[in-house]
Design an enzyme around this catalytic site. Structure first.
Site, mmCIF file in Angstrom:
data_model
loop_
_atom_site.group_PDB
_atom_site.id
_atom_site.type_symbol
_atom_site.label_atom_id
_atom_site.label_comp_id
_atom_site.label_asym_id
_atom_site.label_seq_id
_atom_site.Cartn_x
_atom_site.Cartn_y
_atom_site.Cartn_z
ATOM 1 N N PRO A 80 -11.636 82.462 -22.432
ATOM 2 C CA PRO A 80 -11.430 81.504 -23.530
ATOM 3 C C PRO A 80 -11.305 80.044 -23.077
ATOM 4 C CG PRO A 80 -9.363 82.597 -23.001
ATOM 5 C CD PRO A 80 -10.412 83.244 -22.126
ATOM 6 N N GLY A 81 -11.242 79.774 -21.770
ATOM 7 C CA GLY A 81 -11.298 78.370 -21.350
ATOM 8 C C GLY A 81 -10.148 77.891 -20.491
ATOM 9 N N ALA A 82 -9.316 78.812 -19.994
ATOM 10 C CA ALA A 82 -8.148 78.373 -19.205
ATOM 11 C C ALA A 82 -8.565 77.752 -17.863
ATOM 12 C CB ALA A 82 -7.202 79.550 -18.969
ATOM 13 N N TRP A 83 -9.543 78.360 -17.183
ATOM 14 C CA TRP A 83 -10.001 77.762 -15.910
ATOM 15 C C TRP A 83 -10.628 76.397 -16.174
ATOM 16 C CZ3 TRP A 83 -12.231 80.892 -11.260
ATOM 17 C CH2 TRP A 83 -11.283 81.835 -10.846
ATOM 18 N N ASP A 117 -20.446 81.064 -21.069
ATOM 19 C CA ASP A 117 -19.979 82.432 -21.360
ATOM 20 C C ASP A 117 -20.915 83.091 -22.366
ATOM 21 O OD1 ASP A 117 -16.921 83.747 -20.736
ATOM 22 O OD2 ASP A 117 -18.184 84.787 -22.208
ATOM 23 N N VAL A 135 -24.918 83.827 -17.528
ATOM 24 C CA VAL A 135 -24.961 83.097 -16.254
ATOM 25 C C VAL A 135 -26.121 83.573 -15.372
ATOM 26 C CG1 VAL A 135 -23.680 82.744 -14.086
ATOM 27 C CG2 VAL A 135 -22.498 82.528 -16.258
ATOM 28 N N LYS A 199 -14.689 85.844 -8.514
ATOM 29 C CA LYS A 199 -13.866 87.064 -8.636
ATOM 30 C C LYS A 199 -14.725 88.290 -8.382
ATOM 31 C CE LYS A 199 -12.462 88.601 -12.814
ATOM 32 N NZ LYS A 199 -11.528 88.432 -13.934
HETATM 33 N N1 SAM Z 1 -11.647 82.316 -16.511
HETATM 34 C C1 SAM Z 1 -11.528 82.558 -17.939
HETATM 35 C C2 SAM Z 1 -10.341 81.770 -18.423
HETATM 36 O O1 SAM Z 1 -9.521 81.365 -17.594
HETATM 37 O O2 SAM Z 1 -10.218 81.536 -19.628
HETATM 38 C C3 SAM Z 1 -11.379 84.041 -18.235
HETATM 39 C C4 SAM Z 1 -12.664 84.766 -17.955
HETATM 40 S S1 SAM Z 1 -12.696 86.425 -18.568
HETATM 41 C C5 SAM Z 1 -11.703 87.271 -17.423
HETATM 42 C C6 SAM Z 1 -14.303 86.959 -18.094
HETATM 43 C C7 SAM Z 1 -15.421 86.360 -18.942
HETATM 44 O O3 SAM Z 1 -16.688 86.614 -18.301
HETATM 45 C C8 SAM Z 1 -15.539 86.964 -20.328
HETATM 46 O O4 SAM Z 1 -15.294 85.986 -21.304
HETATM 47 C C9 SAM Z 1 -16.989 87.460 -20.406
HETATM 48 O O5 SAM Z 1 -17.599 87.247 -21.660
HETATM 49 C C10 SAM Z 1 -17.643 86.615 -19.336
HETATM 50 N N2 SAM Z 1 -18.922 87.146 -18.836
HETATM 51 C C11 SAM Z 1 -19.197 88.402 -18.419
HETATM 52 N N3 SAM Z 1 -20.482 88.509 -18.053
HETATM 53 C C12 SAM Z 1 -21.043 87.278 -18.226
HETATM 54 C C13 SAM Z 1 -22.354 86.756 -18.040
HETATM 55 N N4 SAM Z 1 -23.348 87.518 -17.557
HETATM 56 N N5 SAM Z 1 -22.592 85.467 -18.362
HETATM 57 C C14 SAM Z 1 -21.583 84.699 -18.854
HETATM 58 N N6 SAM Z 1 -20.321 85.130 -19.043
HETATM 59 C C15 SAM Z 1 -20.045 86.402 -18.745
#
Ligand code: SAM
Length: 249
Positions: A80-83, A117, A135, A199
């Site tokens: 959701p955008g924390a990083w 995302d 991505v 990660k």
């Molecule tokens: N770092 C984020 C934060 O701090 O708000 C949290 C990220 S969350 C653990 C993982 C995210 O990876 C999810 O929102 C998911 O939709 C996204 N994701 C997974 N596969 C993806 C892809 N191929 N392209 C873009 N985003 C992807």
């Protein structure tokens, strides 16, 4: 999106959540109880972060200083955008970063933050989001080259994770493949000397990813921040001193 919807609530609404646990399954109740007790969840409410994961990046950046004012950052899997919130502060992309005296410093260079995302990402001052973008998709890479100043990033961050199937090996392999695609992305956008933080879930293919990273980065560290839950297989590779010649589309 679970963490965003939960963590936007204040501590007051946590009490409402406790009441609601009665109608949940035992697994959902355990998850909610864990959230309510988690000091990082509480701190993320207090510090207005969208998700507890902010503290993982803060911890890593406090130690290794990968984000500096003026830097361009690509945040992969940003919802959701924390990083991105952390990156905006640290690279001064909203022009609000403070210097030592704790006031915003107009002389600090302004950076750039681009978050990508598959999901929607609520807007954030100082960040440019690409929601509904994959991505690993070449069209996303092309868009990044257009949006980044001089088509170059100093740092690529990835907290991406696939939807967990519950089959540990399968999920591990899927995330490793996603991380490997970041090496291709780095070849297009990362500037020499740049950093990649990604990660992964630990498992048999982690060494393969580490070897591939070591082939193009001068240093590769394995990290498990304190904010990462002890019982999870989550780890991060921090690769620095990027040395591969850039590749174009
Ligand atoms: N770092 C984020 C934060 O701090 O708000 C949290 C990220 S969350 C653990 C993982 C995210 O990876 C999810 O929102 C998911 O939709 C996204 N994701 C997974 N596969 C993806 C892809 N191929 N392209 C873009 N985003 C992807």
């Amino acid at each position: 999106m679970w963490c965003f919807s939960l963590q936007r609530r204040s501590l007051h609404s946590s009490l409402c959540l406790m009441k609601k646990t009665k109608s949940k399954t035992p697994a959902e109740q355990r998850w909610m109880q864990r959230q309510l007790k988690d000091p990082y969840v509480k701190a993320s409410h207090q510090q207005h972060f969208r998700c507890r994961s902010a503290f993982k990046l803060l911890e890593i950046d406090d130690k290794f200083r990968i984000l500096k004012p003026g830097y361009s950052v690509v945040d992969c899997g940003a919802a959701p955008g924390a990083w991105s919130q952390v990156a905006v502060q640290r690279v001064n992309s909203a022009g609000t970063a403070a210097s030592a005296c704790d006031a915003s410093d107009p002389d600090l260079p302004r950076g750039t933050v681009i978050g990508i995302d598959l999901l929607n990402i609520p807007p954030l001052d100082g960040a440019h989001f690409l929601p509904s973008h994959d991505v690993t998709d070449l069209a996303t890479h092309a868009k990044l080259l257009e949006l980044l100043p001089h088509s170059r990033a100093h740092v690529v961050l990835s907290d991406m994770a696939p939807n967990a199937s519950g089959f540990r090996d399968m999920d591990h392999e899927k995330l490793i493949l996603m991380c490997l695609s970041l090496i291709d992305l780095a070849g297009k956008i990362l500037q020499p000397g740049g950093s990649l933080l990604c990660k992964y879930w630990d498992g048999i293919l982690a060494h393969e990813l580490q070897d591939k990273l070591s082939a193009v980065f001068g240093s590769v560290r394995t990290l498990k921040p304190n904010a990462s839950r002890k019982d999870s297989a989550e780890r991060y590779f921090l690769a620095g001193m990027y040395r591969k010649q850039e590749k174009r589309l």
